[in-house]
Design a protein around this motif. Structure first.
Motif, PDB file in Angstrom:
ATOM      1  N   UNK A   1      30.243  40.248  41.123  1.00  0.00           N
ATOM      2  CA  UNK A   1      29.908  41.672  41.088  1.00  0.00           C
ATOM      3  C   UNK A   1      31.121  42.568  41.311  1.00  0.00           C
ATOM      4  N   UNK A   2      32.315  41.986  41.180  1.00  0.00           N
ATOM      5  CA  UNK A   2      33.557  42.742  41.327  1.00  0.00           C
ATOM      6  C   UNK A   2      34.328  42.697  40.010  1.00  0.00           C
ATOM      7  N   UNK A   3      34.219  43.747  39.189  1.00  0.00           N
ATOM      8  CA  UNK A   3      34.880  43.749  37.873  1.00  0.00           C
ATOM      9  C   UNK A   3      36.381  43.461  37.951  1.00  0.00           C
ATOM     10  N   UNK A   4      37.023  43.958  39.005  1.00  0.00           N
ATOM     11  CA  UNK A   4      38.462  43.741  39.141  1.00  0.00           C
ATOM     12  C   UNK A   4      38.795  42.259  39.292  1.00  0.00           C
ATOM     13  N   UNK A   5      38.043  41.571  40.152  1.00  0.00           N
ATOM     14  CA  UNK A   5      38.277  40.137  40.357  1.00  0.00           C
ATOM     15  C   UNK A   5      37.932  39.334  39.103  1.00  0.00           C
TER      16      UNK A   5
ATOM     17  N   UNK B   1      31.875  31.728  40.671  1.00  0.00           N
ATOM     18  CA  UNK B   1      31.372  33.024  40.194  1.00  0.00           C
ATOM     19  C   UNK B   1      31.003  32.977  38.718  1.00  0.00           C
ATOM     20  N   UNK B   2      31.619  32.051  37.986  1.00  0.00           N
ATOM     21  CA  UNK B   2      31.357  31.976  36.549  1.00  0.00           C
ATOM     22  C   UNK B   2      29.901  31.638  36.244  1.00  0.00           C
ATOM     23  N   UNK B   3      29.187  30.982  37.181  1.00  0.00           N
ATOM     24  CA  UNK B   3      27.789  30.651  36.899  1.00  0.00           C
ATOM     25  C   UNK B   3      26.940  31.910  36.799  1.00  0.00           C
ATOM     26  N   UNK B   4      27.356  32.976  37.508  1.00  0.00           N
ATOM     27  CA  UNK B   4      26.606  34.234  37.438  1.00  0.00           C
ATOM     28  C   UNK B   4      26.799  34.924  36.094  1.00  0.00           C
ATOM     29  N   UNK B   5      27.874  34.559  35.394  1.00  0.00           N
ATOM     30  CA  UNK B   5      28.125  35.111  34.066  1.00  0.00           C
ATOM     31  C   UNK B   5      27.345  34.339  32.998  1.00  0.00           C
ATOM     32  N   UNK B   6      27.011  33.088  33.288  1.00  0.00           N
ATOM     33  CA  UNK B   6      26.366  32.229  32.296  1.00  0.00           C
ATOM     34  C   UNK B   6      24.854  32.133  32.474  1.00  0.00           C
TER      35      UNK B   6
ATOM     36  N   UNK C   1      41.394  32.661  32.839  1.00  0.00           N
ATOM     37  CA  UNK C   1      42.814  33.012  32.880  1.00  0.00           C
ATOM     38  C   UNK C   1      43.598  31.938  33.637  1.00  0.00           C
ATOM     39  N   UNK C   2      44.913  32.150  33.709  1.00  0.00           N
ATOM     40  CA  UNK C   2      45.773  31.222  34.457  1.00  0.00           C
ATOM     41  C   UNK C   2      45.365  31.168  35.921  1.00  0.00           C
ATOM     42  N   UNK C   3      44.954  32.320  36.481  1.00  0.00           N
ATOM     43  CA  UNK C   3      44.557  32.358  37.892  1.00  0.00           C
ATOM     44  C   UNK C   3      43.375  31.436  38.153  1.00  0.00           C
ATOM     45  N   UNK C   4      42.417  31.414  37.246  1.00  0.00           N
ATOM     46  CA  UNK C   4      41.245  30.551  37.426  1.00  0.00           C
ATOM     47  C   UNK C   4      41.661  29.086  37.495  1.00  0.00           C
ATOM     48  N   UNK C   5      42.521  28.674  36.575  1.00  0.00           N
ATOM     49  CA  UNK C   5      42.977  27.276  36.572  1.00  0.00           C
ATOM     50  C   UNK C   5      43.832  26.975  37.798  1.00  0.00           C
ATOM     51  N   UNK C   6      44.589  27.970  38.260  1.00  0.00           N
ATOM     52  CA  UNK C   6      45.396  27.785  39.467  1.00  0.00           C
ATOM     53  C   UNK C   6      44.495  27.572  40.678  1.00  0.00           C
TER      54      UNK C   6
ATOM     55  N   UNK D   1      40.627  39.444  36.585  1.00  0.00           N
ATOM     56  CA  UNK D   1      41.776  38.599  36.942  1.00  0.00           C
ATOM     57  C   UNK D   1      41.526  37.133  36.604  1.00  0.00           C
ATOM     58  N   UNK D   2      40.251  36.736  36.620  1.00  0.00           N
ATOM     59  CA  UNK D   2      39.918  35.323  36.447  1.00  0.00           C
ATOM     60  C   UNK D   2      39.415  34.964  35.057  1.00  0.00           C
ATOM     61  N   UNK D   3      38.818  35.950  34.364  1.00  0.00           N
ATOM     62  CA  UNK D   3      38.225  35.666  33.063  1.00  0.00           C
ATOM     63  C   UNK D   3      38.566  36.764  32.059  1.00  0.00           C
ATOM     64  N   UNK D   4      38.724  36.341  30.828  1.00  0.00           N
ATOM     65  CA  UNK D   4      38.905  37.268  29.710  1.00  0.00           C
ATOM     66  C   UNK D   4      37.812  36.965  28.691  1.00  0.00           C
ATOM     67  N   UNK D   5      37.625  37.813  27.688  1.00  0.00           N
ATOM     68  CA  UNK D   5      36.607  37.523  26.664  1.00  0.00           C
ATOM     69  C   UNK D   5      36.820  36.185  25.955  1.00  0.00           C
ATOM     70  N   UNK D   6      38.051  35.693  25.971  1.00  0.00           N
ATOM     71  CA  UNK D   6      38.349  34.429  25.283  1.00  0.00           C
ATOM     72  C   UNK D   6      38.253  33.216  26.206  1.00  0.00           C
ATOM     73  N   UNK D   7      38.113  33.452  27.520  1.00  0.00           N
ATOM     74  CA  UNK D   7      37.999  32.319  28.428  1.00  0.00           C
ATOM     75  C   UNK D   7      38.688  32.562  29.761  1.00  0.00           C
TER      76      UNK D   7
END
Length: 243
Positions: free
Chosen positions: A50-54, A110-115, A65-70, A57-63
């Motif tokens: 529920x934090x658009x900023x976070x 957090x990605x489960x809340x998007x799916x 980000x580097x931070x998520x994998x880190x 940082x972690x996800x883009x429309x294409x998948x």
């Protein structure tokens, strides 16, 4: 029965009761740490989703980000550190790493809340909690030695991990379904196995050695936490409603 035999029987009964209380106290401490970690992960996942900023940082429309994998790599490092070197750490450091791990894992979850829909996530969580409670109770009270099943489950888990890596390239939906079914069965089995193992450990560890006792409880909580989270994620594939 003579007086001596009666005295021996009474002493054995006292020892058995004392041992049962010692085991119950240790398992309670393990569950306390596990529950705290689950709360932190759940709250962090919901807050992050529920934090658009976070999320940006972690996800883009294409998948991701580097931070998520880190963060994923960081999680693995923390698990290996706790599993392999917890007794070389201070209790404070071990506690901090465990709680920090649950925080990072919450961010990646957090990605489960998007799916999936919020209602299906909530219902799957309660089903997972109920399943965990039943299977853990079985592992605690059963007289069956689950040691031999533990070895089989760990081998099966390695097979599932290999299948997951292969399916990243194959993208086979049938294989993904098989992996999910086997994953549920494996982690149901591991919950029972880990609970029985921790019960046995509770009979051996000295509660008066506070630091070692608490570290062992944290390590046990990590095992059950991982079992719970993985069971939840595999069940979500079956029970979750996609957005």
């Amino acid at each position: 029965m003579n007086f001596k035999d009666y005295g021996n029987t009474l002493e054995q009964s006292f020892q058995k009761n004392a041992l049962a209380k010692q085991q119950a106290a240790f398992i309670s401490k393990v569950y306390m740490w596990m529950s705290l970690a689950l709360f932190i992960s759940g709250f962090t996942a919901y807050f992050t989703a529920n934090s658009p900023g976070l999320l940006n940082l972690m996800f883009t429309p294409t998948g991701p980000t580097f931070l998520y994998y880190a963060l994923i790599i960081g999680e693995l490092g923390l698990v290996f550190a706790l599993s392999g070197a917890i007794y070389k750490m201070t209790l404070g450091l071990a506690s901090a790493i465990f709680l920090f791990y649950s925080f990072i894992n919450g961010m990646t979850l957090a990605m489960i809340f998007l799916a999936y829909t919020m209602s299906s996530i909530a219902s799957t969580f309660f089903i997972t909690a109920g399943t965990f409670a039943i299977v853990s109770l079985y592992g605690y009270f059963t007289k069956t030695d689950l040691t031999k099943f533990g070895r089989i489950l760990f081998m099966a888990l390695l097979g599932v991990l290999l299948a997951i890596i292969v399916n990243i390239f194959l993208k086979n939906s049938m294989l993904d379904l098989i992996i999910s079914v086997v994953g549920v069965l494996i982690f149901v089995g591991l919950i029972a196995y880990d609970t029985q193992t921790l019960k046995s450990l509770g009979a051996q560890i000295n509660a008066y050695e506070r630091e070692s006792y608490s570290k062992t409880a944290i390590q046990g909580a990590l095992s059950l936490y991982l079992d719970f989270i993985n069971l939840f994620l595999y069940l979500l594939k079956f029970l979750g409603s996609r957005r």
